[in-house]
Design a protein around this motif. Structure first.
Motif, short mmCIF file in Angstrom:
data_model
loop_
_atom_site.label_atom_id
_atom_site.label_comp_id
_atom_site.label_asym_id
_atom_site.label_seq_id
_atom_site.Cartn_x
_atom_site.Cartn_y
_atom_site.Cartn_z
N PRO A 171 -9.71 2.32 11.28
CA PRO A 171 -8.52 1.81 10.59
C PRO A 171 -8.53 2.11 9.09
CG PRO A 171 -9.30 0.18 12.16
CD PRO A 171 -10.34 1.28 12.12
N TYR A 172 -9.70 2.09 8.48
CA TYR A 172 -9.79 2.36 7.04
C TYR A 172 -9.53 3.83 6.75
CZ TYR A 172 -11.61 -2.34 6.91
OH TYR A 172 -11.74 -3.69 7.05
N THR A 173 -9.96 4.73 7.64
CA THR A 173 -9.69 6.15 7.49
C THR A 173 -8.20 6.42 7.61
OG1 THR A 173 -11.85 6.67 8.43
CG2 THR A 173 -10.25 8.45 8.36
N VAL A 174 -7.56 5.78 8.59
CA VAL A 174 -6.12 5.95 8.78
C VAL A 174 -5.37 5.43 7.55
CG1 VAL A 174 -4.13 5.23 10.16
CG2 VAL A 174 -6.26 5.91 11.29
N LEU A 225 -3.20 8.52 0.83
CA LEU A 225 -3.44 9.78 0.11
C LEU A 225 -2.33 10.80 0.36
CD1 LEU A 225 -7.30 10.11 0.60
CD2 LEU A 225 -6.07 9.73 -1.56
N GLY A 226 -1.66 10.70 1.51
CA GLY A 226 -0.58 11.63 1.82
C GLY A 226 0.78 11.20 1.30
N ASP A 278 0.82 -1.21 0.00
CA ASP A 278 0.00 0.00 0.00
C ASP A 278 0.85 1.25 0.00
OD1 ASP A 278 -2.61 -1.31 0.22
OD2 ASP A 278 -1.84 -1.99 2.15
N ILE A 279 2.04 1.16 0.59
CA ILE A 279 2.92 2.32 0.74
C ILE A 279 4.34 1.81 0.95
CG2 ILE A 279 2.62 2.47 3.26
CD1 ILE A 279 2.40 5.59 2.77
#
Length: 189
Positions: free
Chosen positions: A163-166, A172-173, A106-107
């Motif tokens: 957790p999904y918002t985090v 996104l950042g 994911d990152i």
């Protein structure tokens, strides 16, 4: 090393005792899809209880389809590694995951030449007669704590974030490094 059952017990203990984040630098080769993997199912249950789960992608990244379990799970934040100069590191595992072709990692975060506390300094001291309190290591396990720390900062500023918002905020950042998304995910933390 250890047994999957030990890790599952640790996940359950963490949820029961109010953990906000589980940061995992463990894994293996997936033998079944994520929805049948016992460790992934335990982490999915942790996420249902509001725990942010950050997992190392693995160090088998000499090609695609190399993300291990539980990092191949769609719900966790899977972390690959870069160098301190934002170059993708050859060992960092890549997606897509091999069963349902979810994009992973994911990152990415810095994961080479990271200096960290050395937990086994007493054993080394007995063998080498030296005091080694810190060690320099490389791997997705060294990149994962950067993302876990970012998740902790987000939860501090936005208490009660899911957790999904985090996960969304972290992705996104991210800074897009212009690399293959199956190597960098959304980019560097």
């Amino acid at each position: 090393s250890g047994y999957d059952s030990w890790i599952i017990e640790a996940i359950e203990w963490s949820v029961k005792n109010g953990a906000d984040i589980i940061s995992g630098s463990f894994g293996g080769w997936p033998e079944v899809p994520a929805d049948q993997d016992p460790m992934v199912l335990a982490l999915k249950e942790a996420i249902k209880h509001g725990v942010v789960v950050v997992i190392a992608a693995g160090n088998d990244g000499f090609g695609y389809f190399s993300t291990g379990t539980p990092g191949f799970a769609p719900d966790v934040i899977t972390v690959g590694a870069t160098s301190e100069t934002d170059h993708f590191i050859y060992f960092s595992s890549r997606g897509p995951e091999g069963f349902e072709l979810h994009a992973k990692p994911d990152i990415v975060a810095p994961g080479t030449c990271v200096v960290a506390a050395f937990a086994f300094f007493r054993e080394v001291e007995e063998i080498w007669e030296q005091q080694v309190f810190y060690v320099e290591m490389s791997g997705t396990s060294m990149a994962t704590p950067h993302v876990s720390g970012a998740a902790a900062l987000l939860l501090q500023v936005f208490p009660g974030a899911t957790p999904y918002t985090v996960k969304s905020a972290i992705m996104l950042g991210a800074d897009d490094l212009g690399l293959d998304p199956m190597a960098q995910g959304a980019g560097r933390l």
